[in-house]
Write a protein that holds these residues in place. Structure first.
Motif, PDB file in Angstrom:
ATOM      1  N   UNK A  79       0.839  -1.259   0.454  1.00 43.62           N
ATOM      2  CA  UNK A  79       0.228  -0.056  -0.097  1.00 43.62           C
ATOM      3  C   UNK A  79       0.690   1.432  -0.265  1.00 43.62           C
ATOM      4  N   UNK A  80       1.760   0.886   0.980  1.00 38.33           N
ATOM      5  CA  UNK A  80       2.666   2.780   1.251  1.00 38.33           C
ATOM      6  C   UNK A  80       3.992   2.352   1.522  1.00 38.33           C
ATOM      7  N   UNK A  81       4.697   3.416   1.831  1.00 36.08           N
ATOM      8  CA  UNK A  81       5.534   3.320   2.412  1.00 36.08           C
ATOM      9  C   UNK A  81       6.934   3.921   2.561  1.00 36.08           C
TER      10      UNK A  81
ATOM     11  N   UNK B 266       0.902  -3.223   4.329  1.00 37.25           N
ATOM     12  CA  UNK B 266       0.285  -3.776   3.026  1.00 37.25           C
ATOM     13  C   UNK B 266      -0.908  -4.425   3.407  1.00 37.25           C
ATOM     14  N   UNK B 267      -1.500  -4.080   2.224  1.00 34.86           N
ATOM     15  CA  UNK B 267      -2.822  -4.985   1.914  1.00 34.86           C
ATOM     16  C   UNK B 267      -3.243  -5.973   1.845  1.00 34.86           C
TER      17      UNK B 267
ATOM     18  N   UNK C 279      -6.432 -13.626   3.408  1.00 35.10           N
ATOM     19  CA  UNK C 279      -5.896 -12.780   4.111  1.00 35.10           C
ATOM     20  C   UNK C 279      -6.600 -11.839   4.599  1.00 35.10           C
ATOM     21  N   UNK C 280      -7.601 -11.302   4.226  1.00 33.99           N
ATOM     22  CA  UNK C 280      -7.864 -10.268   4.920  1.00 33.99           C
ATOM     23  C   UNK C 280      -8.650 -10.808   6.178  1.00 33.99           C
TER      24      UNK C 280
ATOM     25  N   UNK D 114      -3.161  -2.696   6.173  1.00 31.95           N
ATOM     26  CA  UNK D 114      -3.770  -1.582   6.185  1.00 31.95           C
ATOM     27  C   UNK D 114      -5.015  -1.805   6.876  1.00 31.95           C
ATOM     28  N   UNK D 115      -5.627  -2.420   6.763  1.00 27.54           N
ATOM     29  CA  UNK D 115      -7.108  -2.652   7.748  1.00 27.54           C
ATOM     30  C   UNK D 115      -7.296  -3.788   7.868  1.00 27.54           C
TER      31      UNK D 115
END
Length: 186
Positions: free
Chosen positions: A122-124, A131-132, A137-138, A168-169
């Protein structure tokens, strides 16, 4: 007083693979597309071939070689070549995120996919990788183990500037299952 040629401090360690002929050399060095020393090792009959990837060099033994004898030769050659690379600033921003995404796609995503899930970058930002976690996995109750044991260990071995990995969530989606017409027994 003269100073010799500048050298770069290099982290390099071998990692076995499922193929006994192949050895991965994991490094924190920013690798060029080609290392001439690898071509020399192939020409000398030490290696059959090699590949350079994000944070790693993959080497395959030549026929008739063993890692007992070839390993020290390859390690010494790689250390010498990597120490002579020009100093490059640490990866940051989009390039760091891109390299981490390549690593996750190659080493982490196949494991998640085998369980019906997915993991993407998702971002660094400032040493924090987000990570998403998708699919199975969610919301998985073992998601924290996947993050710690698989994602964090894999990423920090290649990119030591990453000190935190988070989802991320991370919240699990909860919902009630209702079956029409089913009554509670008394």
């Amino acid at each position: 007083m003269s100073s010799g040629p500048a050298t770069t401090t290099v982290s390099l360690h071998p990692q076995a693979s499922t193929d006994p002929q192949m050895l991965r050399w994991v490094t924190t060095a920013t690798l060029p597309a080609e290392l001439p020393v690898l071509d020399r090792l192939v020409a000398d009959g030490v290696l059959a071939r090699s590949e350079i990837g994000a944070g790693e060099i993959r080497t395959w033994l030549a026929d008739g070689s063993s890692w007992d004898t070839a390993g020290p030769v390859v390690r010494t050659a790689l250390f010498a070549a990597l120490r002579q690379l020009p100093h490059t600033p640490a990866l940051s921003g989009e390039l760091l995120a891109e390299r981490i995404a390549e690593l996750i796609a190659r080493e982490v995503a196949p494991v998640a996919a085998s369980h019906g899930g997915g993991i993407t970058v998702e971002s660094v930002r400032e040493g924090v990788l987000t990570v998403a976690m998708t699919g199975a996995c969610h919301g998985c109750s073992l998601g924290h183990k996947t993050l710690d044991d698989l994602v964090r260990e894999t990423v920090t071995a290649h990119f030591p500037q990453i000190h935190t990995v988070r989802a991320a969530n991370p919240r699990r989606s909860r919902f009630a299952l209702g079956i029409p017409g089913l009554k509670k027994s008394k």
